[in-house]
Design a protein around this motif. Structure first.
Motif, PDB file in Angstrom:
ATOM      1  N   PRO A   1       0.463  -0.771  -0.416  1.00  0.00           N
ATOM      2  CA  PRO A   1      -0.289   0.419   0.327  1.00  0.00           C
ATOM      3  C   PRO A   1       1.169   1.490  -0.345  1.00  0.00           C
ATOM      4  CG  PRO A   1      -0.234  -0.708   2.244  1.00  0.00           C
ATOM      5  CD  PRO A   1       0.891  -1.709   0.973  1.00  0.00           C
ATOM      6  N   ILE A   2       0.342   2.146  -0.746  1.00  0.00           N
ATOM      7  CA  ILE A   2       0.907   3.705  -0.574  1.00  0.00           C
ATOM      8  C   ILE A   2      -0.278   4.407  -0.269  1.00  0.00           C
ATOM      9  CG2 ILE A   2       2.648   2.968  -1.838  1.00  0.00           C
ATOM     10  CD1 ILE A   2       1.294   3.972  -4.406  1.00  0.00           C
ATOM     11  N   TYR A   3       0.173   6.197  -0.204  1.00  0.00           N
ATOM     12  CA  TYR A   3      -0.562   7.365   0.468  1.00  0.00           C
ATOM     13  C   TYR A   3      -1.329   6.712   1.549  1.00  0.00           C
ATOM     14  CZ  TYR A   3       1.388   8.394  -4.681  1.00  0.00           C
ATOM     15  OH  TYR A   3       2.531   9.066  -5.125  1.00  0.00           O
ATOM     16  N   SER A   4      -0.973   6.441   2.463  1.00  0.00           N
ATOM     17  CA  SER A   4      -2.129   6.140   3.749  1.00  0.00           C
ATOM     18  C   SER A   4      -3.082   4.714   2.622  1.00  0.00           C
ATOM     19  CB  SER A   4      -2.073   7.307   4.419  1.00  0.00           C
ATOM     20  OG  SER A   4      -0.807   8.373   4.654  1.00  0.00           O
ATOM     21  N   GLY A   5      -2.251   4.201   2.617  1.00  0.00           N
ATOM     22  CA  GLY A   5      -3.582   3.194   2.369  1.00  0.00           C
ATOM     23  C   GLY A   5      -4.452   3.433   0.686  1.00  0.00           C
ATOM     24  N   LYS A   6      -4.409   4.430   0.523  1.00  0.00           N
ATOM     25  CA  LYS A   6      -5.542   5.031  -0.438  1.00  0.00           C
ATOM     26  C   LYS A   6      -4.939   3.983  -2.126  1.00  0.00           C
ATOM     27  CE  LYS A   6      -5.239   9.504   1.139  1.00  0.00           C
ATOM     28  NZ  LYS A   6      -4.296   9.744   1.735  1.00  0.00           N
ATOM     29  N   ALA A   7      -4.090   3.791  -2.080  1.00  0.00           N
ATOM     30  CA  ALA A   7      -3.566   2.861  -3.600  1.00  0.00           C
ATOM     31  C   ALA A   7      -1.895   2.049  -2.797  1.00  0.00           C
ATOM     32  CB  ALA A   7      -2.805   4.043  -4.290  1.00  0.00           C
ATOM     33  N   PHE A   8      -2.402   0.965  -4.341  1.00  0.00           N
ATOM     34  CA  PHE A   8      -1.169   0.095  -3.893  1.00  0.00           C
ATOM     35  C   PHE A   8      -0.233  -0.172  -5.096  1.00  0.00           C
ATOM     36  CE2 PHE A   8      -5.210  -1.164  -1.393  1.00  0.00           C
ATOM     37  CZ  PHE A   8      -4.554  -2.305  -1.255  1.00  0.00           C
ATOM     38  N   GLU A   9       0.982  -0.338  -4.658  1.00  0.00           N
ATOM     39  CA  GLU A   9       1.814  -0.826  -5.882  1.00  0.00           C
ATOM     40  C   GLU A   9       2.452  -1.717  -5.933  1.00  0.00           C
ATOM     41  OE1 GLU A   9       4.892   1.715  -5.603  1.00  0.00           O
ATOM     42  OE2 GLU A   9       5.627   0.934  -3.503  1.00  0.00           O
ATOM     43  N   LYS A  10       2.924  -2.487  -7.637  1.00  0.00           N
ATOM     44  CA  LYS A  10       3.055  -3.629  -7.983  1.00  0.00           C
ATOM     45  C   LYS A  10       5.312  -3.329  -7.502  1.00  0.00           C
ATOM     46  CE  LYS A  10      -0.518  -6.137  -9.522  1.00  0.00           C
ATOM     47  NZ  LYS A  10      -0.818  -7.204 -10.477  1.00  0.00           N
TER      48      LYS A  10
ATOM     49  N   ALA B   1     -12.000  10.529  10.218  1.00  0.00           N
ATOM     50  CA  ALA B   1     -10.715  10.958  10.044  1.00  0.00           C
ATOM     51  C   ALA B   1      -9.998  10.462   9.033  1.00  0.00           C
ATOM     52  CB  ALA B   1      -9.788  12.074  10.868  1.00  0.00           C
ATOM     53  N   ILE B   2      -9.449  10.931   7.467  1.00  0.00           N
ATOM     54  CA  ILE B   2      -8.623  10.429   7.114  1.00  0.00           C
ATOM     55  C   ILE B   2      -6.781  10.446   7.344  1.00  0.00           C
ATOM     56  CG2 ILE B   2      -7.163  12.591   6.258  1.00  0.00           C
ATOM     57  CD1 ILE B   2      -8.440  10.225   3.859  1.00  0.00           C
ATOM     58  N   GLN B   3      -6.683  10.355   8.922  1.00  0.00           N
ATOM     59  CA  GLN B   3      -5.744  10.319   9.518  1.00  0.00           C
ATOM     60  C   GLN B   3      -6.117   8.791   9.581  1.00  0.00           C
ATOM     61  OE1 GLN B   3      -6.640  12.931   9.647  1.00  0.00           O
ATOM     62  NE2 GLN B   3      -5.286  14.495   8.898  1.00  0.00           N
ATOM     63  N   HIS B   4      -7.025   8.584  10.389  1.00  0.00           N
ATOM     64  CA  HIS B   4      -7.089   7.076  10.636  1.00  0.00           C
ATOM     65  C   HIS B   4      -8.199   6.416   9.562  1.00  0.00           C
ATOM     66  CE1 HIS B   4      -9.582   4.430  14.314  1.00  0.00           C
ATOM     67  NE2 HIS B   4     -10.401   4.318  13.100  1.00  0.00           N
ATOM     68  N   MET B   5      -8.449   6.134   8.626  1.00  0.00           N
ATOM     69  CA  MET B   5      -8.637   5.615   8.129  1.00  0.00           C
ATOM     70  C   MET B   5      -6.755   4.889   7.429  1.00  0.00           C
ATOM     71  SD  MET B   5     -12.543   6.368   7.391  1.00  0.00           S
ATOM     72  CE  MET B   5     -13.009   6.847   6.410  1.00  0.00           C
ATOM     73  N   ALA B   6      -6.700   5.909   7.536  1.00  0.00           N
ATOM     74  CA  ALA B   6      -5.884   5.298   6.865  1.00  0.00           C
ATOM     75  C   ALA B   6      -4.695   4.096   7.460  1.00  0.00           C
ATOM     76  CB  ALA B   6      -3.915   6.038   7.243  1.00  0.00           C
ATOM     77  N   GLY B   7      -5.096   3.843   8.484  1.00  0.00           N
ATOM     78  CA  GLY B   7      -4.711   2.562   9.628  1.00  0.00           C
ATOM     79  C   GLY B   7      -5.388   1.966   9.611  1.00  0.00           C
ATOM     80  N   MET B   8      -6.657   1.625   8.953  1.00  0.00           N
ATOM     81  CA  MET B   8      -7.888   0.620   8.974  1.00  0.00           C
ATOM     82  C   MET B   8      -8.057   0.583   7.926  1.00  0.00           C
ATOM     83  SD  MET B   8     -10.878   2.283   8.393  1.00  0.00           S
ATOM     84  CE  MET B   8     -12.310   2.087   9.013  1.00  0.00           C
ATOM     85  N   SER B   9      -8.212   1.544   6.513  1.00  0.00           N
ATOM     86  CA  SER B   9      -8.858   1.105   5.861  1.00  0.00           C
ATOM     87  C   SER B   9      -8.937  -0.041   4.941  1.00  0.00           C
ATOM     88  CB  SER B   9      -8.279   1.968   4.217  1.00  0.00           C
ATOM     89  OG  SER B   9      -7.206   1.798   4.631  1.00  0.00           O
ATOM     90  N   ASN B  10      -7.975  -1.159   4.675  1.00  0.00           N
ATOM     91  CA  ASN B  10      -7.362  -2.207   4.797  1.00  0.00           C
ATOM     92  C   ASN B  10      -7.944  -3.809   4.843  1.00  0.00           C
ATOM     93  OD1 ASN B  10      -6.319  -1.634   2.241  1.00  0.00           O
ATOM     94  ND2 ASN B  10      -4.568  -1.349   3.144  1.00  0.00           N
TER      95      ASN B  10
END
Length: 328
Positions: A135-144, A273-282
């Motif tokens: 994951p990158i950008y705090s879990g907003k996207a994924f990279e290979k 909040a976006i900061q919290h979402m980064a820790g549990m979005s997946n």
């Protein structure tokens, strides 16, 4: 078996962390034909965890016991890992993306001039090349990350993303006790004072019950603990709840806290909040309980309950207790 993969077992209060077994599964995905060697470090009694690594799929294990390994230091672990790596000459090294893994692996990679794939959530192959997903950008996207160069692969994997191989208690393998003179440490940890909740480790929990400012008090968190105990899960919190002294910062989930990826995440009184979402979005399934129908958490939730958490939680707990009594 021509290739070797070294996996690092990580002890926590004498017991292997679950991610240790997941590193073995990751190694199998990397190369199903390679010999998997487990390394377990500590100050004593390493035979049991080494045997558990073998029962979860490792072919053999190496144990290193030393008084300077009773508590983690990057120098102590680094000395052991470097010596074992030089002796075994593995084609890949895999460790959990834990606080220890995040600290020691970059230092070893730098010293050996190796690339490091950190926080991988999946391992695969495309056109014969190894592909790590992270994951990158705090879990907003994924990279290979595609590994094209020949050489040693070095990676850390995020806990609770790669399923461990089922334990086979009949499985056996060689366990070698290796002596390493761990010395000249610039830092020695004399004592570790742990400030965390009892029970399931938050970062590895399959079910997480997280509370936010909407819980309103430390007293309000008692219902979360009760629900977590009934479900066999762990309790987490938003930064707002921690800042308000409703709970300890060790429970904080988010960009500046822990990252969790449970099968079920229940957000109680959390706005999103976006900061919290980064820790549990997946998280695989997200359930939100909030009295504000416009709360941002509902945009990510798979299921949502708009209502007063102080009414919803007791009903939920009562229903779960009833289901449990009917089953028993």
């Amino acid at each position: 078996m021509s290739e070797k993969i070294l996996v690092i077992g990580e002890l926590q209060q004498g017991n292997l962390r679950k991610v240790s077994y997941e590193t073995i599964a990751a190694a199998k995905q990397l190369d199903g034909d390679a010999e998997i060697i487990a390394l377990v470090m500590g100050d004593s009694d390493l035979q049991t965890p080494a045997n558990e690594m073998i029962q979860h799929g490792a072919d053999r294990a190496i144990t290193v016991a030393h008084t300077n390994l009773s508590n983690y230091t990057s120098e102590g672990y680094g000395q052991v890992m470097m010596e074992v790596m030089q002796e075994e000459n593995p084609s890949a090294i895999i460790m959990g993306h834990t606080s220890i893994g995040k600290d020691v692996t970059p230092k070893i990679a730098s010293r050996l001039e190796l690339g490091l794939i950190s926080d991988a959530v999946a391992i695969g192959k495309e056109d014969g090349q190894v592909v790590f997903t992270r994951p990158i950008y705090s879990g907003k996207a994924f990279e290979k990350k595609i590994i094209k160069d020949e050489g040693v692969l070095f990676a850390t994997i995020r806990p609770n993303n790669i399923s461990a191989i089922e334990r086979d208690t009949s499985r056996t393998g060689d366990i070698m006790a290796k002596e390493v003179d761990v010395k000249d440490l610039r830092t020695i940890v004399k004592e570790v004072i742990r400030k965390k909740t009892e029970g399931v480790d938050l970062s590895e929990a399959k079910i997480v019950i997280a509370g936010g400012r909407g819980v309103k008090s430390a007293e309000g968190f008692k219902a979360l603990y009760e629900l977590a105990e009934l479900l066999g899960g762990a309790v987490g919190a938003s930064r707002g709840a921690c800042d308000a002294d409703y709970c300890d910062y060790s429970l904080q989930i988010g960009q500046t806290g822990k990252v969790v990826t449970p099968d079920l995440y229940i957000a109680v009184g959390i706005s999103g909040a976006i900061q919290h979402m980064a820790g549990m979005s997946n998280s695989k399934v997200i359930v939100a309980i909030n009295s504000d129908a416009e709360a941002n958490i509902f945009n990510m939730a798979d299921y949502g309950i708009v209502g007063d958490l102080f009414e919803v939680l007791p009903l939920l707990i009562k229903e779960i207790k009833l289901e449990g009594s009917l089953v028993s």
